[in-house]
Scaffold this active site. Structure first.
Site, PDB file in Angstrom:
ATOM      1  N   HIS A  17       2.236 -47.530  22.709  1.00 53.42           N
ATOM      2  CA  HIS A  17       1.473 -46.656  20.992  1.00 53.42           C
ATOM      3  C   HIS A  17       1.886 -44.658  20.936  1.00 53.42           C
ATOM      4  O   HIS A  17       2.431 -45.100  19.968  1.00 53.42           O
ATOM      5  CB  HIS A  17      -0.279 -46.865  21.494  1.00 53.42           C
ATOM      6  CG  HIS A  17      -0.946 -47.954  21.463  1.00 53.42           C
ATOM      7  ND1 HIS A  17      -1.454 -48.338  22.175  1.00 53.42           N
ATOM      8  CD2 HIS A  17      -0.455 -49.516  20.735  1.00 53.42           C
ATOM      9  CE1 HIS A  17      -2.471 -49.560  22.430  1.00 53.42           C
ATOM     10  NE2 HIS A  17      -1.400 -50.041  21.223  1.00 53.42           N
ATOM     11  N   LYS A  41     -12.850 -58.780  17.971  1.00 51.89           N
ATOM     12  CA  LYS A  41     -12.298 -58.438  19.345  1.00 51.89           C
ATOM     13  C   LYS A  41     -13.496 -57.850  20.340  1.00 51.89           C
ATOM     14  O   LYS A  41     -12.612 -58.126  21.813  1.00 51.89           O
ATOM     15  CB  LYS A  41     -10.773 -57.082  19.100  1.00 51.89           C
ATOM     16  CG  LYS A  41      -9.733 -58.313  18.907  1.00 51.89           C
ATOM     17  CD  LYS A  41      -8.461 -57.964  19.028  1.00 51.89           C
ATOM     18  CE  LYS A  41      -6.930 -58.840  19.194  1.00 51.89           C
ATOM     19  NZ  LYS A  41      -6.295 -58.005  19.513  1.00 51.89           N
ATOM     20  N   ARG A  90       7.415 -55.783  20.319  1.00 51.50           N
ATOM     21  CA  ARG A  90       7.159 -55.786  21.548  1.00 51.50           C
ATOM     22  C   ARG A  90       8.528 -57.017  22.021  1.00 51.50           C
ATOM     23  O   ARG A  90       9.594 -56.362  22.734  1.00 51.50           O
ATOM     24  CB  ARG A  90       6.460 -56.486  22.765  1.00 51.50           C
ATOM     25  CG  ARG A  90       5.875 -54.712  22.795  1.00 51.50           C
ATOM     26  CD  ARG A  90       4.325 -55.313  23.807  1.00 51.50           C
ATOM     27  NE  ARG A  90       3.651 -55.733  23.132  1.00 51.50           N
ATOM     28  CZ  ARG A  90       2.865 -55.933  23.028  1.00 51.50           C
ATOM     29  NH1 ARG A  90       1.809 -55.285  23.603  1.00 51.50           N
ATOM     30  NH2 ARG A  90       1.699 -56.921  22.353  1.00 51.50           N
ATOM     31  N   SER A 128      -1.990 -52.950  26.034  1.00 55.07           N
ATOM     32  CA  SER A 128      -3.803 -52.708  26.007  1.00 55.07           C
ATOM     33  C   SER A 128      -4.644 -53.477  26.992  1.00 55.07           C
ATOM     34  O   SER A 128      -4.998 -52.971  28.066  1.00 55.07           O
ATOM     35  CB  SER A 128      -5.107 -52.618  24.512  1.00 55.07           C
ATOM     36  OG  SER A 128      -3.920 -51.284  23.974  1.00 55.07           O
TER      37      SER A 128
HETATM   38  O1  PNS Z   1      -4.367 -53.767  18.206  1.00 53.57           O
HETATM   39  P1  PNS Z   1      -4.535 -54.837  16.738  1.00 53.57           P
HETATM   40  O2  PNS Z   1      -5.558 -55.604  17.293  1.00 53.57           O
HETATM   41  O3  PNS Z   1      -3.526 -55.811  17.024  1.00 53.57           O
HETATM   42  O4  PNS Z   1      -4.155 -54.041  15.353  1.00 53.57           O
HETATM   43  C1  PNS Z   1      -4.820 -55.550  14.431  1.00 53.57           C
HETATM   44  C2  PNS Z   1      -5.251 -54.543  13.086  1.00 53.57           C
HETATM   45  C3  PNS Z   1      -6.550 -53.977  13.646  1.00 53.57           C
HETATM   46  C4  PNS Z   1      -4.133 -53.920  13.152  1.00 53.57           C
HETATM   47  C5  PNS Z   1      -5.336 -56.067  12.068  1.00 53.57           C
HETATM   48  O5  PNS Z   1      -6.428 -57.020  12.727  1.00 53.57           O
HETATM   49  C6  PNS Z   1      -5.675 -55.906  10.353  1.00 53.57           C
HETATM   50  O6  PNS Z   1      -5.147 -55.147  10.109  1.00 53.57           O
HETATM   51  N1  PNS Z   1      -7.382 -55.556  10.274  1.00 53.57           N
HETATM   52  C7  PNS Z   1      -8.062 -55.357   9.365  1.00 53.57           C
HETATM   53  C8  PNS Z   1      -8.130 -56.391   8.756  1.00 53.57           C
HETATM   54  C9  PNS Z   1      -7.303 -56.627   7.591  1.00 53.57           C
HETATM   55  O7  PNS Z   1      -6.980 -56.312   6.427  1.00 53.57           O
HETATM   56  N2  PNS Z   1      -6.231 -58.003   7.839  1.00 53.57           N
HETATM   57  C10 PNS Z   1      -5.264 -58.602   6.954  1.00 53.57           C
HETATM   58  C11 PNS Z   1      -5.534 -59.702   6.125  1.00 53.57           C
HETATM   59  S1  PNS Z   1      -5.899 -61.295   6.606  1.00 53.57           S
END
Ligand code: PNS
Length: 162
Positions: A17, A41, A90, A128
Site C-alpha cells: 500500500h 469484511k 497485483r 493484508s
Molecule cells: O482494500 P479493499 O477491501 O479491497 O477495499 C475495497 C473498497 C473499500 C475500495 C470497496 O469496498 C469500496 O469502494 N467500498 C465502498 C462502497 C462502494 O462504493 N462500492 C462500490 C459500488 S458496489
C-alpha cells in the site's frame, strides 16, 4: 489542482500500500487515502486503529491526507473534489473485480475515472491477509509492514489467538 482518492480497508496497511501511496502522491496534487469502515469484511483493526497506522506511515508525504469513509466511494469522491480513484493491481485475477467496480463507480459519478497502478514487483505476493496469517502465528512481519507499526500489528494479531 488534481485530487485522487486511494480507497481500501488497509487492515492493516502494508509495504505494498505504501508503495502505491508514494507513487500516486507524485502523480496528483493531493492524494486522499480513504480507509473504509467496512461493515461486510469484519476487519481485525478498528477504523481508528487503521487510520492511526496509515497516518504514521504516510507522515513524510506532504500531499497525502488520511480519512475515514463510510458509504459509496463515488459520493465520497464527489464530496471531496476528487476526480480519480487509485487502485493497485497485483495480478490479472484482481482485474476482473476491479474493472467491474471501476464501471460501477463511473455509472454513479460520470466525472470519476479509475487509474490502476501495478503493484511494485517486490510486493506482488503481499496482502493484508498474508500479514494477518503470519502475524497470528507470531511470524516476523518486518518484510511486510513498515517498522513504525510492526510492533502494534504483531501485538494485536498475537493477542487475538490467546
Ligand atoms: O482494500 P479493499 O477491501 O479491497 O477495499 C475495497 C473498497 C473499500 C475500495 C470497496 O469496498 C469500496 O469502494 N467500498 C465502498 C462502497 C462502494 O462504493 N462500492 C462500490 C459500488 S458496489
Amino acid at each position: 489542482m488534481r485530487t485522487a482518492v486511494y480507497p481500501g480497508s488497509f487492515d492493516p496497511v502494508t509495504f505494498g500500500h505504501v508503495d502505491i501511496i508514494e507513487r500516486a502522491s507524485k502523480l496528483f496534487d493531493t492524494l486522499i487515502v480513504a480507509a473504509m469502515v467496512n461493515r461486510e469484511k469484519m476487519p481485525v483493526f478498528s477504523v481508528e486503529e487503521r487510520i492511526l497506522m496509515l497516518k504514521k506511515v504516510t507522515a513524510h508525504f506532504d500531499n497525502v491526507k488520511v480519512v475515514k469513509f463510510d458509504g459509496l466511494l463515488a459520493d465520497f469522491a464527489r464530496e471531496n473534489g476528487a476526480d480519480t480513484i487509485i487502485k493497485g493491481l497485483r495480478a490479472i485475477s484482481d482485474f476482473e473485480y476491479e474493472f467491474q467496480m471501476a464501471m460501477v463507480n463511473k455509472k454513479l459519478n460520470r466525472s470519476l475515472d479509475t487509474v490502476f497502478l501495478m503493484t511494485g514487483e517486490k510486493y506482488m505476493y503481499l496482502s493484508s491477509r498474508v500479514v494477518k496469517a503470519v502475524g497470528s502465528f507470531g511470524g516476523d512481519l518486518s518484510e511486510f509492514v513498515p517498522q513504525e507499526i510492526a510492533g502494534e500489528v504483531a501485538e494485536k494479531l498475537l493477542s487475538r489467538r490467546k
